[in-house]
Enzyme design. Structure first.
Site, short mmCIF file in Angstrom:
data_model
loop_
_atom_site.label_atom_id
_atom_site.label_comp_id
_atom_site.label_asym_id
_atom_site.label_seq_id
_atom_site.Cartn_x
_atom_site.Cartn_y
_atom_site.Cartn_z
N ASP A 1 36.87 -11.65 -13.37
CA ASP A 1 35.83 -10.93 -12.61
C ASP A 1 36.39 -9.69 -11.91
O ASP A 1 36.19 -9.52 -10.69
CB ASP A 1 35.20 -11.85 -11.55
CG ASP A 1 34.81 -13.20 -12.10
OD1 ASP A 1 34.33 -13.25 -13.25
OD2 ASP A 1 35.01 -14.22 -11.40
N GLU B 1 24.53 -12.20 -14.18
CA GLU B 1 25.43 -12.30 -13.03
C GLU B 1 26.36 -11.10 -12.94
O GLU B 1 26.43 -10.27 -13.84
CB GLU B 1 26.25 -13.60 -13.12
CG GLU B 1 27.09 -13.69 -14.37
CD GLU B 1 27.71 -15.07 -14.59
OE1 GLU B 1 27.55 -15.95 -13.72
OE2 GLU B 1 28.34 -15.26 -15.64
#
Ligand SMILES: *[C@@H]1O[C@H](CO)[C@@H](O)[C@H](O)[C@H]1NC(C)=O
Ligand SMILES: *[C@@H]1O[C@H](CO)[C@@H](O)[C@H](O)[C@H]1NC(C)=O
Ligand SMILES: *[C@@H]1O[C@H](CO)[C@@H](O)[C@H](O)[C@H]1NC(C)=O
Ligand SMILES: *[C@@H]1O[C@H](CO)[C@@H](O)[C@H](O)[C@H]1NC(C)=O
Ligand SMILES: *[C@@H]1O[C@H](CO)[C@@H](O)[C@H](O)[C@H]1NC(C)=O
Ligand SMILES: *[C@@H]1O[C@H](CO)[C@@H](O)[C@H](O)[C@H]1NC(C)=O
Ligand SMILES: CC(=O)N[C@H]1CO[C@H](CO)[C@@H](O)[C@@H]1O
Length: 577
Positions: free
Chosen positions: A37, A197
């Site tokens: 991420d 997301e």
């Protein structure tokens, strides 16, 4: 001479020729090993990134680079237990903790926003701020609030007002003084894939752009975009969605998505995303989700075009190689060589699984890393000994496909079933250990002996193996080694410090044990542990069990950049056309 050759051999105009000549090649991943991420920015010519750390402590590492290739670890936004008192010791799950951070720079300050999962009150949003990210202590205690949605972003509109976009492309308006959610607006429902997301919002050429991941963070992962001339929409999806993916390909680099975009000082756009070196077989990928870099062409008023992620990349000229950054943290691809001299600082790249037990780790006055064992062992069990109160385990991320990790360990566990050793660790449910264990030697004399024990925990674990420490080794420290002999297997070796050329192979384990499994979001860590296996009481083991790491080394021996091609570890190359 060189330029003359270019001019003669190039069929394009000389300007285009020069541009071609300057494009760079480099290798992915740029932040190898578990660095999921990624979120990155550029401030005054220096790039800064943050990645997810889940329950590892310290968390939210900040990397800095001047050339996009050499990334120095400079601090952690979460570096003191007191920044979130009691969070770590209440977090049970192996994949809870800090998810999907965003880093941004605003008004002279660095901001990192992230949500923490696993606390009783709900999903906790945290905002860490620093005006000097080169110093850990500059990261203040976070502003916190309970958030209805995760994967938080930071976006300042033209008027300077801060909004917090969140997963599912929801725009939160939060009163940071009180933590109250003032407003929540759905911006865009995405293209219909599961798990929309990791959204980021950008302002460019009169548009608001949303970039978001969909499809889940495994083989089906991809990135989509949408834009609008108004912050609150309606948003028009990009006609070229997905804008980035390796889904459905046979590429070695899979799971590409969760991207963030930024510009260099020359105005060229770049992106980072997570990716897994697994191939579509998706079977052995101990390093989990790593950070890859890709060039982006984003012309005025147009949709961005992202270069597909590969091991060997070509794109915009990279800034000149420059490792001249403040701090003494490692560059990601560097080796560890620690003997922990007296008075030295704790290496910045070492991490724990949750905050460690108080006082469990220190640099000994005579040098070496002193570790006091924890009552909880690496696996843990029950309520009191499940690891929430800290495990005496310290490690570093596996950053190379092939590597050798060696620890010279002075350990004489005083009681039966106490042990200390090295571990290949994904989570408490998936690890392989080579321990020096105390075993009953002679029940009449009530004496103990040291044995070497290889043991793995998890679905594909091979059987345990116990080897008596040869008498010729004496009572000195033992050199314990974990080596990735090839891309799929790890061997565990032990030798006396004086006979290192004749190690005993105590075990071998397949990388399958530490790929996905109970740690789908994290990646393999190599480290040292010490436990009194539940004896003692409260948070204390019986005394006299301390062990000493006299030397700790980690060196990469190769990076796979396709399923079959290996490049040397550590040094990346970039060169003109
Ligand atoms: C958990 O941490 C908090 C804050 O440091 C501390 O007050 C509390 O005693 C700890 N809980 C346990 C069970 O040790
Ligand atoms: C240089 O890289 C950029 C970014 O990927 C690309 O758009 C451009 O076509 C490349 N130039 C050449 C001549 O390959
Ligand atoms: C680890 O600790 C738990 C709880 O104390 C115990 O049940 C288990 O036997 C221990 N495992 C090992 C391998 O020592
Ligand atoms: C750890 O201790 C438990 C009992 O407390 C014992 O049953 C178990 O065998 C021990 N594990 C090891 C690996 O010594
Ligand atoms: C054996 O040694 C342990 C640890 O020193 C001690 O607690 C125990 O009482 C001894 N047992 C016998 C039978 O001597
Ligand atoms: C990798 O090493 C393991 C253990 O030595 C061995 O069993 C396996 O065949 C090797 N794989 C390859 C592709 O060489
Ligand atoms: C050729 C090259 O780039 N060598 C570098 C490899 O990395 C070390 C530090 O880890 C540098 O000192 C070398 O210059």
């Amino acid at each position: 001479m060189l330029s003359l050759i270019f001019l003669i051999t190039c069929a394009l105009s000389w300007q285009e020729c020069l541009a071609t000549a300057q494009n760079s090649t480099y290798f992915n991943p740029v932040l190898s090993g578990w660095h999921s991420d990624p979120s990155c920015i550029q401030v005054d010519g220096t790039f800064y990134c943050v990645t997810s750390t889940f329950i590892a402590f310290p968390g939210l590492p900040i990397y800095a680079s001047r050339d996009l290739i050499n990334w120095r670890l400079i601090s952690h936004a979460w570096n003191r237990e007191s920044q979130l008192p009691g969070a770590s010791n209440q977090t049970h799950g192996q994949q809870e903790g800090f998810y999907a951070a965003t880093i941004r720079h605003h008004d002279g300050e660095f901001w990192v926003i992230c949500e923490y999962l696993g606390l009783p009150g709900g999903m906790l949003a945290t905002i860490f701020k620093s005006s000097d990210p080169y110093t850990e202590t500059s990261w203040a205690d976070p502003i916190t609030f309970i958030t209805p949605a995760g994967d938080l972003d930071l976006f300042w509109d033209d008027d300077g007002k801060l909004y917090i976009p969140a997963g599912g492309a929801v725009l939160l308006d939060v009163d940071l003084a009180t933590g109250e959610i003032l407003d929540s607006t759905a911006l865009w429902s995405g293209t219909g894939g599961v798990w929309p997301e990791g959204p980021h919002l950008y302002r460019k050429d009169g548009y608001y752009y949303i970039s978001s991941a969909e499809g889940g963070t495994e083989l089906g992962h991809y990135q989509v975009m949408a834009r609008s001339t108004s912050l609150t929409g309606p948003y028009e999806p990009c006609p070229y969605n997905p804008v980035l993916t390796n889904k459905g390909t046979d590429e070695y680099f899979q799971t590409v998505g969760h991207a963030d975009l930024f510009q260099d000082l020359s105005g060229n756009w770049w992106g980072v995303a997570l990716s897994t070196r697994s191939g579509p077989e998706w079977s052995i990928y101990p390093m989990g989700r790593e950070t890859v870099l890709f060039p982006v062409t984003w012309d005025e008023g147009e949709w961005p075009v992202m270069e597909p992620v590969r091991g060997e990349m070509s794109g915009w000229p990279l800034p000149q190689t420059d490792r001249n950054l403040p701090g003494d943290g490692l560059f990601n691809a560097d080796r560890d060589m620690y003997d922990f001299p007296a008075g030295s600082r704790f290496p910045l790249n070492l991490l724990y699984w949750r905050a460690p037990p108080e006082g469990a780790f220190s640099i000994a006055p005579e040098g070496g890393l002193r570790i006091s064992p924890s009552r909880a062992n690496l696996t843990g069990d029950g309520d009191e000994l499940d690891g929430r109160l800290g495990i005496s385990f310290v490690g570093r991320v596996q950053t190379d496909s092939l590597f050798k990790f060696q620890v010279l360990l002075d350990a004489h566990p005083p009681y039966v079933d106490h042990e200390a050793g090295v571990t290949l660790f994904l989570t408490q449910n998936n690890h392989a250990d080579l321990g020096i264990v105390s075993r009953a030697a002679d029940s009449c004399k009530n004496s103990t002996e040291r044995v070497l024990r290889f043991r793995a925990v998890g679905d594909t674990a091979p059987p345990e193996n116990i080897v008596t420490v040869p008498e010729t080794w004496g009572a000195g420290p033992i050199l314990l080694t974990i080596e990735a002999v090839n891309a799929t297997h790890f061997t565990f070796l032990a030798s006396s410090d004086s006979q290192t050329e004749e190690p005993i192979e105590v075990g071998t384990v397949s990388g399958r044990l530490v790929s996905g499994q109970s740690g789908p979001f994290t990646g393999t860590i190599l480290g040292v542990y010490a436990t009194c296996n539940g004896s003692g009481d409260g948070s204390r083991c019986p005394p006299d069990g301390d062990v000493y790491v006299k030397r700790w080394t980690y060196a990469g021996h190769g990076q796979l950049y396709t399923s079959s091609e290996v490049r040397p570890s550590s040094n990346y190359t970039s060169f003109g056309g």
